[in-house]
Design an enzyme around this catalytic site. Sequence first.
Site, PDB file in Angstrom:
ATOM      1  N   HIS A   8    -109.406  10.336  76.660  1.00 36.96           N
ATOM      2  CA  HIS A   8    -108.476   9.503  77.421  1.00 36.96           C
ATOM      3  C   HIS A   8    -108.130  10.113  78.779  1.00 36.96           C
ATOM      4  O   HIS A   8    -108.035   9.390  79.781  1.00 36.96           O
ATOM      5  CB  HIS A   8    -107.201   9.270  76.594  1.00 36.96           C
ATOM      6  N   SER A  50    -105.426   0.818  84.137  1.00 36.60           N
ATOM      7  CA  SER A  50    -105.352   2.247  84.463  1.00 36.60           C
ATOM      8  C   SER A  50    -105.913   2.479  85.856  1.00 36.60           C
ATOM      9  O   SER A  50    -106.972   1.957  86.199  1.00 36.60           O
ATOM     10  CB  SER A  50    -106.194   3.063  83.489  1.00 36.60           C
ATOM     11  N   MET A  65    -110.391  -1.777  75.804  1.00 37.27           N
ATOM     12  CA  MET A  65    -109.491  -2.150  74.706  1.00 37.27           C
ATOM     13  C   MET A  65    -108.449  -3.181  75.137  1.00 37.27           C
ATOM     14  O   MET A  65    -107.380  -3.280  74.531  1.00 37.27           O
ATOM     15  CB  MET A  65    -108.819  -0.889  74.157  1.00 37.27           C
ATOM     16  N   SER A  66    -108.748  -3.907  76.202  1.00 38.75           N
ATOM     17  CA  SER A  66    -107.799  -4.921  76.674  1.00 38.75           C
ATOM     18  C   SER A  66    -108.578  -6.073  77.301  1.00 38.75           C
ATOM     19  O   SER A  66    -109.793  -6.172  77.176  1.00 38.75           O
ATOM     20  CB  SER A  66    -106.872  -4.311  77.741  1.00 38.75           C
ATOM     21  N   ALA A  88    -109.915  -0.324  83.136  1.00 42.88           N
ATOM     22  CA  ALA A  88    -110.836   0.818  83.142  1.00 42.88           C
ATOM     23  C   ALA A  88    -111.750   0.621  81.945  1.00 42.88           C
ATOM     24  O   ALA A  88    -111.287   0.218  80.875  1.00 42.88           O
ATOM     25  CB  ALA A  88    -110.050   2.108  82.992  1.00 42.88           C
ATOM     26  N   TYR A 139    -104.110  -1.908  69.610  1.00 43.61           N
ATOM     27  CA  TYR A 139    -104.178  -0.675  68.814  1.00 43.61           C
ATOM     28  C   TYR A 139    -102.824   0.033  68.703  1.00 43.61           C
ATOM     29  O   TYR A 139    -102.633   0.924  67.881  1.00 43.61           O
ATOM     30  CB  TYR A 139    -105.236   0.300  69.368  1.00 43.61           C
ATOM     31  N   GLU A 140    -101.849  -0.374  69.536  1.00 41.74           N
ATOM     32  CA  GLU A 140    -100.519   0.232  69.439  1.00 41.74           C
ATOM     33  C   GLU A 140     -99.750  -0.337  68.249  1.00 41.74           C
ATOM     34  O   GLU A 140     -98.667   0.132  67.927  1.00 41.74           O
ATOM     35  CB  GLU A 140     -99.729  -0.020  70.724  1.00 41.74           C
ATOM     36  N   ASN A 199    -116.513   5.840  82.520  1.00 40.71           N
ATOM     37  CA  ASN A 199    -117.346   6.741  81.697  1.00 40.71           C
ATOM     38  C   ASN A 199    -118.535   5.987  81.135  1.00 40.71           C
ATOM     39  O   ASN A 199    -118.512   4.755  81.068  1.00 40.71           O
ATOM     40  CB  ASN A 199    -116.505   7.291  80.530  1.00 40.71           C
ATOM     41  N   HIS A 234     -99.277   4.197  81.219  1.00 38.77           N
ATOM     42  CA  HIS A 234     -99.008   2.754  81.329  1.00 38.77           C
ATOM     43  C   HIS A 234     -97.513   2.542  81.520  1.00 38.77           C
ATOM     44  O   HIS A 234     -96.716   2.879  80.648  1.00 38.77           O
ATOM     45  CB  HIS A 234     -99.465   2.009  80.076  1.00 38.77           C
ATOM     46  N   HIS A 279    -101.264  -2.817  74.009  1.00 39.08           N
ATOM     47  CA  HIS A 279    -102.583  -2.976  73.395  1.00 39.08           C
ATOM     48  C   HIS A 279    -102.449  -3.270  71.912  1.00 39.08           C
ATOM     49  O   HIS A 279    -101.486  -2.848  71.272  1.00 39.08           O
ATOM     50  CB  HIS A 279    -103.403  -1.688  73.582  1.00 39.08           C
TER      51      HIS A 279
HETATM   52  N1  HPA Z   1    -114.580   2.445  75.354  1.00 43.07           N
HETATM   53  C1  HPA Z   1    -113.541   1.610  75.148  1.00 43.07           C
HETATM   54  N2  HPA Z   1    -112.548   1.484  76.027  1.00 43.07           N
HETATM   55  C2  HPA Z   1    -112.612   2.219  77.158  1.00 43.07           C
HETATM   56  C3  HPA Z   1    -113.664   3.094  77.416  1.00 43.07           C
HETATM   57  C4  HPA Z   1    -114.701   3.223  76.466  1.00 43.07           C
HETATM   58  O1  HPA Z   1    -115.671   3.986  76.617  1.00 43.07           O
HETATM   59  N3  HPA Z   1    -113.421   3.667  78.628  1.00 43.07           N
HETATM   60  C5  HPA Z   1    -112.256   3.133  79.092  1.00 43.07           C
HETATM   61  N4  HPA Z   1    -111.765   2.269  78.204  1.00 43.07           N
END
Ligand code: HPA
Length: 305
Positions: free
Chosen positions: A278, A61, A242-243, A144, A116-117, A266, A92, A114
């Site tokens: 997100h 991202s 998550m990747s 990210a 999770y998809e 974050n 994406h 991902h």
């Molecule tokens: N957690 C998991 N995946 C992420 C986060 C997070 O805080 N920020 C960006 N991808």
Amino acid sequence: MKKFRITIILASLLCLASLCMTGCGGESQQAESDSVDLQAAVDSIQLPDGFKPEIGIVLGSGLGGLADEVDVAGRISYSEIPGFPRSTVEGHKGEYVFGYLEGVPVILMNGRVHYYEGYSMEEVVAPDRIMALLGAKTVILTNASGSLNPDFPPGTLVCIKDQIASFVPSPLIGPNDENLGERFVDMSEPYDKDLRKLLHKAAKEEGIALEDGVFLQVTGPQFESKAEAELYASLGADTVSMSTACETLALRHMGVKCLGISCVTNFCPNCADENVNHDDVQEAADRLGADMIRLVKGTLRQMSK
Ligand code: HPA
């Protein structure tokens, strides 16, 4: 009464037939979507004439802008590649871009899928594996991430020095394809030491602050609870997303050198009370994109020296 009994028998037969059909159909659909024919995918990709990719770059991202910096020799959409997984996540894209960046022949993987998809791990890592099969001996992975470390506030760029992949299934589970790599893979140094040094050199030259940190992958799609964030931090992780870690596993399986850059978008809830969403992550990643691009380009220049 007789008519009633016949109706019941007919209904039962229909039920049985439909169960059979959904059962069989479901299974074969699963089998089809679960395994990617890597060779068929590679064979379907025509590289531009004389183009020999050396380095693959996975655009997380915010790094999509790198595609505009490339002297493009060709591109192919994932939808044109047979059996290829496609991202369902907003922000994406789904294409490979072939071209020259700082004079280096590169493949950009613009968009990932991902776990999770709903894709299998085998599918998730297929786009990375295909870059390696097309010739990339080194891959730069970007993402990210959320910060678990109070010293890494949003906006921090992190050179991934090690990873924790224990919270996601390994993409190496299942029969091992000896043509790709060995059954048991050494992960004592997932991210190449020399490449990390070059990344730090590039950061210094560009005047960009760069931390070293341990990265942890989760399945998502939910963000972390406070207790989870505290757990991951206690294990020594600095950033989470998550990747990436599973892709590095698959690439190391193939003997590809990896370099990872995590861009903190974050704080996780062990470090701050704000909620994560997100859109905020996407926005922060976009803001950090320019620095990430300078870092990647600087690293490529260092690698060519
Ligand atoms: N957690 C998991 N995946 C992420 C986060 C997070 O805080 N920020 C960006 N991808």
